[in-house]
Structures are given as structure tokens and as C-alpha cells.
Design a protein around this motif. Structure first.
Motif, PDB file in Angstrom:
ATOM      1  N   GLU A   1      15.761   7.033   4.153  1.00 17.73           N
ATOM      2  CA  GLU A   1      15.069   7.895   5.119  1.00 17.73           C
ATOM      3  C   GLU A   1      14.326   9.020   4.400  1.00 17.73           C
ATOM      4  OE1 GLU A   1      18.080   9.288   7.746  1.00 17.73           O
ATOM      5  OE2 GLU A   1      18.434   7.317   8.683  1.00 17.73           O
ATOM      6  N   ILE A   2      14.970   9.607   3.410  1.00 15.32           N
ATOM      7  CA  ILE A   2      14.348  10.696   2.645  1.00 15.32           C
ATOM      8  C   ILE A   2      13.102  10.192   1.916  1.00 15.32           C
ATOM      9  CG2 ILE A   2      14.671  12.235   0.668  1.00 15.32           C
ATOM     10  CD1 ILE A   2      17.636  12.441   1.486  1.00 15.32           C
ATOM     11  N   ILE A   3      13.197   9.006   1.330  1.00 12.75           N
ATOM     12  CA  ILE A   3      12.076   8.438   0.583  1.00 12.75           C
ATOM     13  C   ILE A   3      10.891   8.183   1.515  1.00 12.75           C
ATOM     14  CG2 ILE A   3      11.308   6.378  -0.669  1.00 12.75           C
ATOM     15  CD1 ILE A   3      14.187   6.313  -1.882  1.00 12.75           C
ATOM     16  N   TYR A   4      11.155   7.690   2.712  1.00 13.70           N
ATOM     17  CA  TYR A   4      10.070   7.470   3.677  1.00 13.70           C
ATOM     18  C   TYR A   4       9.441   8.785   4.118  1.00 13.70           C
ATOM     19  CZ  TYR A   4      10.110   2.431   4.301  1.00 13.70           C
ATOM     20  OH  TYR A   4       9.945   1.083   4.095  1.00 13.70           O
ATOM     21  N   GLN A   5      10.266   9.793   4.319  1.00 10.21           N
ATOM     22  CA  GLN A   5       9.723  11.112   4.683  1.00 10.21           C
ATOM     23  C   GLN A   5       8.826  11.647   3.569  1.00 10.21           C
ATOM     24  OE1 GLN A   5      13.196  13.493   5.494  1.00 10.21           O
ATOM     25  NE2 GLN A   5      13.697  12.408   7.382  1.00 10.21           N
TER      26      GLN A   5
ATOM     27  N   THR B   1      31.466   1.440   2.778  1.00 11.64           N
ATOM     28  CA  THR B   1      30.805   2.132   3.896  1.00 11.64           C
ATOM     29  C   THR B   1      30.154   3.427   3.420  1.00 11.64           C
ATOM     30  OG1 THR B   1      32.930   3.178   4.460  1.00 11.64           O
ATOM     31  CG2 THR B   1      32.338   1.154   5.641  1.00 11.64           C
ATOM     32  N   GLN B   2      30.763   4.104   2.452  1.00 13.61           N
ATOM     33  CA  GLN B   2      30.163   5.336   1.938  1.00 13.61           C
ATOM     34  C   GLN B   2      28.839   5.038   1.226  1.00 13.61           C
ATOM     35  OE1 GLN B   2      31.880   7.189  -1.522  1.00 13.61           O
ATOM     36  NE2 GLN B   2      31.252   9.246  -0.883  1.00 13.61           N
ATOM     37  N   ARG B   3      28.809   4.011   0.392  1.00 14.33           N
ATOM     38  CA  ARG B   3      27.579   3.645  -0.294  1.00 14.33           C
ATOM     39  C   ARG B   3      26.494   3.244   0.704  1.00 14.33           C
ATOM     40  NH1 ARG B   3      30.620   0.325  -5.224  1.00 14.33           N
ATOM     41  NH2 ARG B   3      31.421   2.213  -6.230  1.00 14.33           N
ATOM     42  N   GLU B   4      26.890   2.507   1.740  1.00 13.25           N
ATOM     43  CA  GLU B   4      25.926   2.119   2.764  1.00 13.25           C
ATOM     44  C   GLU B   4      25.327   3.345   3.450  1.00 13.25           C
ATOM     45  OE1 GLU B   4      23.821  -0.667   5.258  1.00 13.25           O
ATOM     46  OE2 GLU B   4      24.860  -0.848   3.340  1.00 13.25           O
ATOM     47  N   ARG B   5      26.181   4.281   3.819  1.00 12.84           N
ATOM     48  CA  ARG B   5      25.709   5.490   4.496  1.00 12.84           C
ATOM     49  C   ARG B   5      24.777   6.297   3.618  1.00 12.84           C
ATOM     50  NH1 ARG B   5      27.433  10.562   4.110  1.00 12.84           N
ATOM     51  NH2 ARG B   5      29.314   9.928   2.961  1.00 12.84           N
ATOM     52  N   LEU B   6      25.127   6.456   2.338  1.00 17.73           N
ATOM     53  CA  LEU B   6      24.312   7.256   1.430  1.00 17.73           C
ATOM     54  C   LEU B   6      22.972   6.581   1.128  1.00 17.73           C
ATOM     55  CD1 LEU B   6      27.087   8.455  -1.048  1.00 17.73           C
ATOM     56  CD2 LEU B   6      25.837   9.873   0.594  1.00 17.73           C
ATOM     57  N   VAL B   7      22.976   5.269   0.940  1.00 22.84           N
ATOM     58  CA  VAL B   7      21.726   4.568   0.663  1.00 22.84           C
ATOM     59  C   VAL B   7      20.783   4.650   1.860  1.00 22.84           C
ATOM     60  CG1 VAL B   7      20.711   2.268   0.357  1.00 22.84           C
ATOM     61  CG2 VAL B   7      22.560   3.015  -1.136  1.00 22.84           C
TER      62      VAL B   7
ATOM     63  N   ILE C   1      25.149  10.763  -4.189  1.00 25.23           N
ATOM     64  CA  ILE C   1      25.421  12.065  -3.557  1.00 25.23           C
ATOM     65  C   ILE C   1      24.369  13.082  -3.977  1.00 25.23           C
ATOM     66  CG2 ILE C   1      27.043  14.007  -3.517  1.00 25.23           C
ATOM     67  CD1 ILE C   1      29.294  11.875  -3.783  1.00 25.23           C
ATOM     68  N   GLU C   2      23.989  13.076  -5.257  1.00 25.76           N
ATOM     69  CA  GLU C   2      22.956  13.984  -5.742  1.00 25.76           C
ATOM     70  C   GLU C   2      21.607  13.676  -5.083  1.00 25.76           C
ATOM     71  OE1 GLU C   2      21.033  16.972  -7.777  1.00 25.76           O
ATOM     72  OE2 GLU C   2      23.192  16.587  -7.666  1.00 25.76           O
ATOM     73  N   ALA C   3      21.328  12.396  -4.881  1.00 23.04           N
ATOM     74  CA  ALA C   3      20.034  11.961  -4.366  1.00 23.04           C
ATOM     75  C   ALA C   3      19.765  12.439  -2.935  1.00 23.04           C
ATOM     76  CB  ALA C   3      19.914  10.452  -4.443  1.00 23.04           C
ATOM     77  N   VAL C   4      20.830  12.610  -2.138  1.00 20.29           N
ATOM     78  CA  VAL C   4      20.631  12.949  -0.723  1.00 20.29           C
ATOM     79  C   VAL C   4      20.846  14.440  -0.438  1.00 20.29           C
ATOM     80  CG1 VAL C   4      21.228  10.614  -0.010  1.00 20.29           C
ATOM     81  CG2 VAL C   4      23.012  12.367  -0.086  1.00 20.29           C
ATOM     82  N   LYS C   5      21.016  15.241  -1.481  1.00 19.49           N
ATOM     83  CA  LYS C   5      21.215  16.676  -1.256  1.00 19.49           C
ATOM     84  C   LYS C   5      19.965  17.299  -0.671  1.00 19.49           C
ATOM     85  CE  LYS C   5      24.704  17.808  -4.749  1.00 19.49           C
ATOM     86  NZ  LYS C   5      24.963  18.541  -6.020  1.00 19.49           N
TER      87      LYS C   5
ATOM     88  N   ALA D   1       0.820  -1.204   0.000  1.00 21.75           N
ATOM     89  CA  ALA D   1       0.000   0.000   0.000  1.00 21.75           C
ATOM     90  C   ALA D   1       0.855   1.256   0.000  1.00 21.75           C
ATOM     91  CB  ALA D   1      -0.935   0.006   1.209  1.00 21.75           C
ATOM     92  N   ASN D   2       2.093   1.137   0.486  1.00 22.35           N
ATOM     93  CA  ASN D   2       2.988   2.290   0.626  1.00 22.35           C
ATOM     94  C   ASN D   2       4.131   2.183  -0.369  1.00 22.35           C
ATOM     95  OD1 ASN D   2       5.596   3.551   1.919  1.00 22.35           O
ATOM     96  ND2 ASN D   2       3.880   4.576   2.917  1.00 22.35           N
ATOM     97  N   TRP D   3       4.323   3.240  -1.179  1.00 20.67           N
ATOM     98  CA  TRP D   3       5.362   3.216  -2.196  1.00 20.67           C
ATOM     99  C   TRP D   3       6.755   3.087  -1.601  1.00 20.67           C
ATOM    100  CZ3 TRP D   3       7.097   1.984  -6.608  1.00 20.67           C
ATOM    101  CH2 TRP D   3       8.235   2.571  -7.162  1.00 20.67           C
ATOM    102  N   ALA D   4       7.021   3.763  -0.487  1.00 20.75           N
ATOM    103  CA  ALA D   4       8.345   3.690   0.127  1.00 20.75           C
ATOM    104  C   ALA D   4       8.667   2.255   0.546  1.00 20.75           C
ATOM    105  CB  ALA D   4       8.436   4.637   1.318  1.00 20.75           C
ATOM    106  N   ASP D   5       7.685   1.550   1.115  1.00 20.12           N
ATOM    107  CA  ASP D   5       7.912   0.153   1.486  1.00 20.12           C
ATOM    108  C   ASP D   5       8.295  -0.676   0.276  1.00 20.12           C
ATOM    109  OD1 ASP D   5       7.368   0.493   4.194  1.00 20.12           O
ATOM    110  OD2 ASP D   5       5.232   0.069   3.959  1.00 20.12           O
ATOM    111  N   PHE D   6       7.586  -0.466  -0.833  1.00 17.44           N
ATOM    112  CA  PHE D   6       7.888  -1.239  -2.040  1.00 17.44           C
ATOM    113  C   PHE D   6       9.273  -0.889  -2.580  1.00 17.44           C
ATOM    114  CE2 PHE D   6       8.169  -1.967  -6.543  1.00 17.44           C
ATOM    115  CZ  PHE D   6       7.647  -3.236  -6.690  1.00 17.44           C
ATOM    116  N   TYR D   7       9.541   0.397  -2.776  1.00 18.84           N
ATOM    117  CA  TYR D   7      10.784   0.797  -3.432  1.00 18.84           C
ATOM    118  C   TYR D   7      12.011   0.470  -2.584  1.00 18.84           C
ATOM    119  CZ  TYR D   7      14.242   3.573  -5.931  1.00 18.84           C
ATOM    120  OH  TYR D   7      15.364   3.979  -6.614  1.00 18.84           O
ATOM    121  N   VAL D   8      11.928   0.742  -1.300  1.00 15.49           N
ATOM    122  CA  VAL D   8      13.086   0.502  -0.429  1.00 15.49           C
ATOM    123  C   VAL D   8      13.316  -0.993  -0.221  1.00 15.49           C
ATOM    124  CG1 VAL D   8      13.968   0.761   1.925  1.00 15.49           C
ATOM    125  CG2 VAL D   8      12.974   2.725   0.731  1.00 15.49           C
ATOM    126  N   ASN D   9      12.268  -1.717   0.156  1.00 17.32           N
ATOM    127  CA  ASN D   9      12.433  -3.109   0.575  1.00 17.32           C
ATOM    128  C   ASN D   9      12.427  -4.110  -0.562  1.00 17.32           C
ATOM    129  OD1 ASN D   9      12.509  -2.343   3.328  1.00 17.32           O
ATOM    130  ND2 ASN D   9      10.278  -2.254   3.376  1.00 17.32           N
TER     131      ASN D   9
END
Length: 282
Positions: free
Chosen positions: A170-174, A159-165, A278-282, A133-141
Motif C-alpha cells: 500500500e505504501i509503495i502504491y501511494q 500472518t505477521q509477514r502477510e500483514r506487513l507485506v 518492520i522498518e519498511a512500514v514505519k 508503465a507504473n513502477w508499483a505495478d511492476f515491483y509489487v506484482n
């Protein structure tokens, strides 16, 4: 795999006169088959079976409700190789504005939830399509995290990729808490190589990877690997207007496609992924 006369004789075609290899992408062997009465496009999956093509057939048939797709003739398994036969289509150069309107018509096909009735796990990359029912659940998980896990298994992670993803998730859920997203039918792999035009100018969509999701995901893919012309986006937006701020989410969805390419082709796509993250989390 070499197609023998014995193998070809088991296809549901009669009067085969010529079989010629053609470009069919990185996943399948592909051939043009000419018979005494018609021409066909044959895809073959060595060491697989007809189940591999069920998802593509479903996609072609769903898209065909509103746009031109190659007609499915037959599929099956011969000697441990799956095959798909499509009607042969002759292509020419076309108009991107017509394509934009065609894609808009696809995106106007909707569902109550995000996902699809079946998963596609026969391919190299898993596609878990469980309805959400929730797009964030589908896209993230069901899109991002399976590819992250695969990249870790292939030692293509950092570790950088992990941190950025994690930040992106979090942004997508917000975003999902405030933005209304309608589940639209998506082509799923909408780049220049998967579109064509008939001689009469009508657009054709090929090699779909359909599911119901945020239509902006399809558009994000169109901006990778060369992109489409401005006429495409103008015509699309006229037919099915986008939110004024949709551009800020393009990188969110390009992350998925670059993760896919990282897993398929290796670290040669790593720098592109890092840039888009990097662009995605600006």
C-alpha cells in the motif's frame, strides 16, 4: 556433475591443458580452463540447457555498453548440461569511488517502461519482466508477490509477514502516485560478490540479473551483506544525485532480496526479513 574428457572435447575450445574448479556461487558449477593460448571461465548447469544462460548473456552485453563485463565467448548444451564460456579476467583490489561512478553510468541507461524484453523462468526464483508503465505495478506484482507465493508453498510464511507485506505494498502504491521514477538499467544483484576490479583499477560487474527499474533498488542491495564503503555512495551521488529522502525507501527494496534468500536458504533469513519488513512500514 563430473566433467569428463568426452564432455570437454565437445566445447568450442582447442588445446585444453587444464580444467580447475573455482568458486562460482551457489547456482552453477564453475571452472577455470587453460588452453595453449588463453584462459577461460566456464559455468555449467547440470540437467539444464543453454537457455539458462540467455538472461545472463543479455545482462553482460547490456552492461558492457558503459562498464567492463566479462566477454562472452560461447554458450551451448552438451549432454543435458548448459554451459557458458567467458573470457578469464585477473582481479585485484580496487577503488569503491570508481565503482560508484561506474554504477551511476549504468543507471543513466534508461527505457520507456519498467521491465525487460524477456522473462527469466529457468532459475530457482521466477523473474517476470513484462513491461509496465507504473513502477508499483511492476515491483509489487512481478517481484514481491511471486516470492510471497513461493514462500507460502514452502511453508515459510506467517500472518505477521502477510500483514506487513500488504501494508508495504500500500505504501509503495501511494509513493508511486507522487514520485517520478525513471526506468533505469539495474544490475539486479549488486552485492560485493558481484563486483571486482581489473589490474588497472577499472571496475567489473559480473553475474547480472538485469531489468529496468527504480535505481534505488540496486543501491538498497549494496547495503545488505556487508555493504560498500562510504566512497562508493559519495561518488555515486556526485555523478548521479539521489533524492534527499531516498534512504527511507532502502528497506522497501531490501524486503525483496531477503524474500529471495528466505526462499533459497530457508528460515535462517526469516529474522532479517522480519526486521526489515518492520522498518519498511514505519
Amino acid at each position: 556433475m563430473k566433467l569428463t574428457q568426452e564432455w570437454l572435447a565437445q566445447l568450442p575450445l582447442t588445446g585444453i591443458e587444464e580444467v580447475r574448479p573455482v568458486d562460482g556461487g551457489d547456482i552453477n558449477q564453475a571452472y577455470k580452463i587453460s588452453t595453449s593460448t588463453s584462459r577461460y571461465f566456464l559455468k555449467v548447469q547440470p540437467e539444464n540447457n543453454a537457455n539458462f544462460f540467455k538472461h545472463e548473456i543479455n545482462g553482460l552485453q547490456n552492461l558492457a555498453k558503459v562498464v567492463v563485463t566479462p566477454k562472452v565467448i560461447a554458450s551451448g548444451t552438451i549432454e543435458n548440461a548448459g554451459y557458458l564460456i567467458l573470457a578469464w579476467l585477473d582481479f585485484k583490489t580496487g577503488n569503491d569511488a570508481e565503482l560508484g561512478r561506474a554504477v551511476a553510468s549504468v543507471h543513466r541507461l534508461t527505457a520507456p517502461q519498467f521491465g525487460l524484453e524477456n522473462n527469466f523462468i529457468e532459475g530457482t526464483l521466477p523473474k517476470i519482466n513484462t513491461w509496465q508503465a507504473n513502477w508499483a505495478d511492476f515491483y509489487v506484482n512481478q517481484r514481491l508477490e511471486p516470492l510471497v507465493r513461493l514462500a507460502k508453498q514452502k511453508r515459510l510464511w506467517s500472518t505477521q509477514r502477510e500483514r506487513l507485506v500488504k501494508h508495504l505494498e500500500e505504501i509503495i502504491y501511494q509513493d508511486s502516485r507522487t514520485r517520478k521514477i525513471t526506468p533505469s538499467l539495474l544490475h539486479g544483484d549488486l552485492w560485493r560478490g558481484n563486483v571486482a576490479f581489473l589490474k588497472d583499477g577499472r571496475p567489473v560487474l559480473i553475474d547480472p540479473d538485469i531489468f529496468y527499474g527504480d535505481r534505488e533498488m540496486d543501491l538498497a542491495m549494496t547495503k545488505l551483506f556487508g555493504g560498500f564503503s562510504a566512497d562508493f555512495y559519495t561518488a555515486y551521488n556526485t555523478a548521479f544525485p539521489l533524492p534527499e529522502n531516498y534512504q527511507k525507501r532502502v528497506a522497501w527494496y531490501q524486503v525483496y532480496y531477503l524474500l529471495a534468500h528466505l526462499n533459497l536458504f530457508g528460515e535462517q533469513y526469516g529474522s532479517s526479513l522480519d526486521t526489515v519488513l518492520i522498518e519498511a512500514v514505519k
